[in-house]
Enzyme design. Structure first.
Site, PDB file in Angstrom:
ATOM      1  N   GLY A  15       0.840  -1.212   0.000  1.00  0.00           N
ATOM      2  CA  GLY A  15       0.000   0.000   0.000  1.00  0.00           C
ATOM      3  C   GLY A  15       0.868   1.253   0.000  1.00  0.00           C
ATOM      4  O   GLY A  15       1.897   1.288   0.668  1.00  0.00           O
ATOM      5  N   ARG A  76       1.019  -5.063  -5.768  1.00  0.00           N
ATOM      6  CA  ARG A  76       1.217  -6.316  -5.045  1.00  0.00           C
ATOM      7  C   ARG A  76       1.502  -7.373  -6.120  1.00  0.00           C
ATOM      8  O   ARG A  76       0.974  -7.278  -7.230  1.00  0.00           O
ATOM      9  CB  ARG A  76      -0.019  -6.643  -4.209  1.00  0.00           C
ATOM     10  CG  ARG A  76      -0.205  -5.565  -3.119  1.00  0.00           C
ATOM     11  CD  ARG A  76      -1.215  -5.924  -2.059  1.00  0.00           C
ATOM     12  NE  ARG A  76      -1.106  -4.995  -0.934  1.00  0.00           N
ATOM     13  CZ  ARG A  76      -1.918  -3.958  -0.719  1.00  0.00           C
ATOM     14  NH1 ARG A  76      -2.886  -3.684  -1.552  1.00  0.00           N
ATOM     15  NH2 ARG A  76      -1.746  -3.193   0.340  1.00  0.00           N
ATOM     16  N   ASP A 107       5.600  -4.894   5.942  1.00  0.00           N
ATOM     17  CA  ASP A 107       6.096  -6.233   6.298  1.00  0.00           C
ATOM     18  C   ASP A 107       6.211  -7.182   5.104  1.00  0.00           C
ATOM     19  O   ASP A 107       7.211  -7.880   4.954  1.00  0.00           O
ATOM     20  CB  ASP A 107       5.130  -6.883   7.307  1.00  0.00           C
ATOM     21  CG  ASP A 107       5.494  -6.526   8.734  1.00  0.00           C
ATOM     22  OD1 ASP A 107       6.558  -5.916   8.945  1.00  0.00           O
ATOM     23  OD2 ASP A 107       4.704  -6.853   9.632  1.00  0.00           O
ATOM     24  N   THR A 129       4.343   2.770   5.640  1.00  0.00           N
ATOM     25  CA  THR A 129       2.944   2.315   5.720  1.00  0.00           C
ATOM     26  C   THR A 129       2.192   3.207   6.692  1.00  0.00           C
ATOM     27  O   THR A 129       2.740   3.589   7.737  1.00  0.00           O
ATOM     28  CB  THR A 129       2.804   0.848   6.180  1.00  0.00           C
ATOM     29  OG1 THR A 129       1.423   0.594   6.526  1.00  0.00           O
ATOM     30  CG2 THR A 129       3.666   0.519   7.384  1.00  0.00           C
ATOM     31  N   ASP A 131      -0.093   2.247   8.521  1.00  0.00           N
ATOM     32  CA  ASP A 131      -0.640   1.419   9.610  1.00  0.00           C
ATOM     33  C   ASP A 131       0.199   1.423  10.886  1.00  0.00           C
ATOM     34  O   ASP A 131      -0.291   0.995  11.930  1.00  0.00           O
ATOM     35  CB  ASP A 131      -0.800  -0.034   9.144  1.00  0.00           C
ATOM     36  CG  ASP A 131      -1.706  -0.164   7.935  1.00  0.00           C
ATOM     37  OD1 ASP A 131      -2.548   0.728   7.734  1.00  0.00           O
ATOM     38  OD2 ASP A 131      -1.555  -1.147   7.188  1.00  0.00           O
ATOM     39  N   ASP A 133       2.345  -0.608  11.694  1.00  0.00           N
ATOM     40  CA  ASP A 133       2.295  -1.976  12.234  1.00  0.00           C
ATOM     41  C   ASP A 133       3.596  -2.758  12.016  1.00  0.00           C
ATOM     42  O   ASP A 133       3.578  -3.986  11.993  1.00  0.00           O
ATOM     43  CB  ASP A 133       1.111  -2.731  11.609  1.00  0.00           C
ATOM     44  CG  ASP A 133       1.219  -2.832  10.097  1.00  0.00           C
ATOM     45  OD1 ASP A 133       2.089  -2.155   9.503  1.00  0.00           O
ATOM     46  OD2 ASP A 133       0.438  -3.590   9.499  1.00  0.00           O
ATOM     47  N   ARG A 175      -5.453  -1.921   8.698  1.00  0.00           N
ATOM     48  CA  ARG A 175      -5.405  -3.382   8.510  1.00  0.00           C
ATOM     49  C   ARG A 175      -5.734  -4.084   9.836  1.00  0.00           C
ATOM     50  O   ARG A 175      -6.784  -3.800  10.392  1.00  0.00           O
ATOM     51  CB  ARG A 175      -4.043  -3.811   7.977  1.00  0.00           C
ATOM     52  CG  ARG A 175      -4.136  -5.085   7.141  1.00  0.00           C
ATOM     53  CD  ARG A 175      -2.795  -5.538   6.663  1.00  0.00           C
ATOM     54  NE  ARG A 175      -2.258  -4.657   5.649  1.00  0.00           N
ATOM     55  CZ  ARG A 175      -1.822  -5.042   4.463  1.00  0.00           C
ATOM     56  NH1 ARG A 175      -1.866  -6.309   4.135  1.00  0.00           N
ATOM     57  NH2 ARG A 175      -1.335  -4.177   3.605  1.00  0.00           N
TER      58      ARG A 175
HETATM   59  P1  ADP Z   1       3.076  -4.453   2.627  1.00  0.00           P
HETATM   60  O1  ADP Z   1       4.471  -4.409   2.152  1.00  0.00           O
HETATM   61  O2  ADP Z   1       2.452  -3.103   2.707  1.00  0.00           O
HETATM   62  O3  ADP Z   1       2.921  -5.284   3.888  1.00  0.00           O
HETATM   63  P2  ADP Z   1       1.935  -6.664   1.101  1.00  0.00           P
HETATM   64  O4  ADP Z   1       1.807  -7.564   2.280  1.00  0.00           O
HETATM   65  O5  ADP Z   1       0.804  -6.617   0.144  1.00  0.00           O
HETATM   66  O6  ADP Z   1       2.192  -5.140   1.492  1.00  0.00           O
HETATM   67  O7  ADP Z   1       3.255  -7.119   0.337  1.00  0.00           O
HETATM   68  C1  ADP Z   1       3.698  -6.420  -0.813  1.00  0.00           C
HETATM   69  C2  ADP Z   1       4.359  -7.377  -1.757  1.00  0.00           C
HETATM   70  O8  ADP Z   1       5.517  -7.948  -1.147  1.00  0.00           O
HETATM   71  C3  ADP Z   1       3.530  -8.594  -2.160  1.00  0.00           C
HETATM   72  O9  ADP Z   1       2.599  -8.317  -3.174  1.00  0.00           O
HETATM   73  C4  ADP Z   1       4.603  -9.527  -2.661  1.00  0.00           C
HETATM   74  O10 ADP Z   1       5.011  -9.205  -3.972  1.00  0.00           O
HETATM   75  C5  ADP Z   1       5.757  -9.229  -1.710  1.00  0.00           C
HETATM   76  N1  ADP Z   1       5.767 -10.249  -0.659  1.00  0.00           N
HETATM   77  C6  ADP Z   1       4.884 -10.409   0.359  1.00  0.00           C
HETATM   78  N2  ADP Z   1       5.167 -11.507   1.080  1.00  0.00           N
HETATM   79  C7  ADP Z   1       6.243 -12.083   0.513  1.00  0.00           C
HETATM   80  C8  ADP Z   1       7.027 -13.257   0.773  1.00  0.00           C
HETATM   81  N3  ADP Z   1       6.742 -14.069   1.795  1.00  0.00           N
HETATM   82  N4  ADP Z   1       8.066 -13.521  -0.047  1.00  0.00           N
HETATM   83  C9  ADP Z   1       8.368 -12.690  -1.057  1.00  0.00           C
HETATM   84  N5  ADP Z   1       7.669 -11.586  -1.367  1.00  0.00           N
HETATM   85  C10 ADP Z   1       6.632 -11.265  -0.603  1.00  0.00           C
HETATM   86  O1  F6P Z   2      -1.539  -1.038   4.528  1.00  0.00           O
HETATM   87  C1  F6P Z   2      -2.184   0.167   4.209  1.00  0.00           C
HETATM   88  C2  F6P Z   2      -3.655  -0.079   3.986  1.00  0.00           C
HETATM   89  O2  F6P Z   2      -4.269   1.140   3.632  1.00  0.00           O
HETATM   90  C3  F6P Z   2      -4.387  -0.733   5.163  1.00  0.00           C
HETATM   91  O3  F6P Z   2      -4.709   0.206   6.176  1.00  0.00           O
HETATM   92  C4  F6P Z   2      -5.580  -1.336   4.474  1.00  0.00           C
HETATM   93  O4  F6P Z   2      -6.033  -2.475   5.164  1.00  0.00           O
HETATM   94  C5  F6P Z   2      -5.025  -1.749   3.133  1.00  0.00           C
HETATM   95  O5  F6P Z   2      -3.834  -0.994   2.919  1.00  0.00           O
HETATM   96  C6  F6P Z   2      -5.983  -1.515   1.988  1.00  0.00           C
HETATM   97  O6  F6P Z   2      -5.419  -1.997   0.840  1.00  0.00           O
HETATM   98  P1  F6P Z   2      -6.031  -1.740  -0.618  1.00  0.00           P
HETATM   99  O7  F6P Z   2      -5.552  -0.409  -1.075  1.00  0.00           O
HETATM  100  O8  F6P Z   2      -5.471  -2.850  -1.431  1.00  0.00           O
HETATM  101  O9  F6P Z   2      -7.510  -1.764  -0.479  1.00  0.00           O
END
Ligand code: ADP
Ligand code: F6P
Length: 324
Positions: A15, A76, A107, A129, A131, A133, A175
């Protein structure tokens, strides 16, 4: 033995968050000053796998410091979660001579960053982020802007809620984390704050709270509900049915992720982005830039991802003392 880095890549993933552009600018400008080449990777890991890679120089990041969103776009990417996708990503880095990478995200993005590091690309994460978090850091880029945006929006809902003598359930993002809800709950003087970290699923307690407010002569009642609990619209219907008090739900949604970054977010993003490049220049890899106990520090990515954090019990308890 430190591996010398000559060309670094920078990407934003997951995000978006206000201040990501500031971090990109800091990475590019610091690297250019240190004589490194910089490549911007568009659309996170998805763009990496599509080889959407562009040259960046100091001038290319002019006039983005005040802009929300991310000029590199974000995405993503399921493919990058697979070992094949990660290997392809590392191979593309090698092909473009990218020997250092800065990943700005949350994360999930850092799990990907850890994989790139394992595959020989010196990689550093920067927490971006709204969040808040990410367990290893007390600050994430975008949180400050998001809470200010949400706080101002909630003030407006309070105006109309008070005029109509209603109850308002206002849902904020985050989230599974309740940081935005807790900060706004306190800053907006909410009568009740519902946090995923403390929610026991008992809606009757919410109903009792609304009735208690009315008994005390309060004309309106503001409930901040975290996205991690959700169901604000149906909750509003149930609260209205149980209390007889007109109740409306407002879900703030993605407006919380937009807008010009606050001074605090610009400051932190600038320092954290520059720090990431300095770590690469020191030959470091697999590290996350963080802000802990008032200092900028860095952690091993895997260790950081194992850490846990909770909302502040003190802040939560104080939030209850401040309600009439
Ligand atoms: P954020 O970074 O905000 O937590 P996401 O959880 O959607 O957002 O993760 C972003 C991107 O990071 C995912 O779409 C994926 O491409 C990559 N990613 C997430 N988890 C893994 C993993 N276990 N191994 C490798 N890449 C990952
Ligand atoms: O991680 C940032 C965030 O805005 C969260 O607060 C929320 O749960 C999520 O992303 C929403 O994601 P999307 O833009 O894919 O709806």
């Amino acid at each position: 033995m430190a591996k010398e880095v000559k060309t670094i890549g920078v990407l934003t993933s997951g995000g978006d968050a206000p201040g990501m552009n500031v971090a990109i600018r800091a990475v590019v400008r610091t690297a250019c000053h240190k004589g490194l080449k910089v490549k911007g990777v568009m659309r996170g890991y998805a763009g990496l796998l599509q080889e959407e890679i562009i040259d960046k120089d100091s001038a290319s990041v002019s006039s983005i410091i005040y802009r929300g969103g991310t000029v590199l776009n974000t995405a993503r990417c399921e493919e990058f979660v697979t070992p094949e996708g990660q290997k392809k990503g590392a191979d593309i880095c090698h092909k473009h001579n990218i020997d250092g990478m800065v990943v700005i995200g949350g994360d999930g993005s850092f799990r990907g960053a850890g994989k790139l590091a394992e595959l020989g690309i010196n990689t550093i994460g920067v927490p971006g982020t709204i969040d808040l978090d990410i367990a290893c850091t007390d600050y994430t880029i975008g949180f400050d802007t998001a809470i200010n945006t949400a706080m101002q929006a909630i003030d407006k809902v309070v105006d109309t809620s008070a005029s109509h003598e209603r109850c308002s359930i206002i849902e904020v993002m985050g989230r599974n984390a309740g940081y935005i809800a807790l900060w706004c709950g306190i800053a907006n003087g909410a009568e009740e704050i519902l946090l995923p970290e403390r929610w026991n699923g008992n809606e009757q307690e919410v109903v009792n709270r609304v009735l208690e407010c009315r008994k005390k002569g309060k004309k309106h009642c503001i409930i901040i509900n975290a996205e991690g609990i959700g169901h604000s619209t149906s909750m509003a219907r149930r609260v209205e049915a149980a209390t007889g008090i007109e109740t409306r739900a407002t879900i703030l949604g993605h407006m919380q992720r937009g807008g010009s970054p606050t001074c605090r977010d610009r400051m932190f993003a600038s320092i954290m982005g520059a720090r990431a490049v300095q770590l690469l220049l020191e030959g470091k890899s697999n590290r996350l830039v963080a802000y802990k106990h008032g200092e900028f520090v860095d952690f091993d990515i895997q260790e950081a991802l194992q850490m846990k954090k909770d909302i502040s019990e003190e802040q939560y308890e104080i939030s209850k003392l401040l309600v009439r």
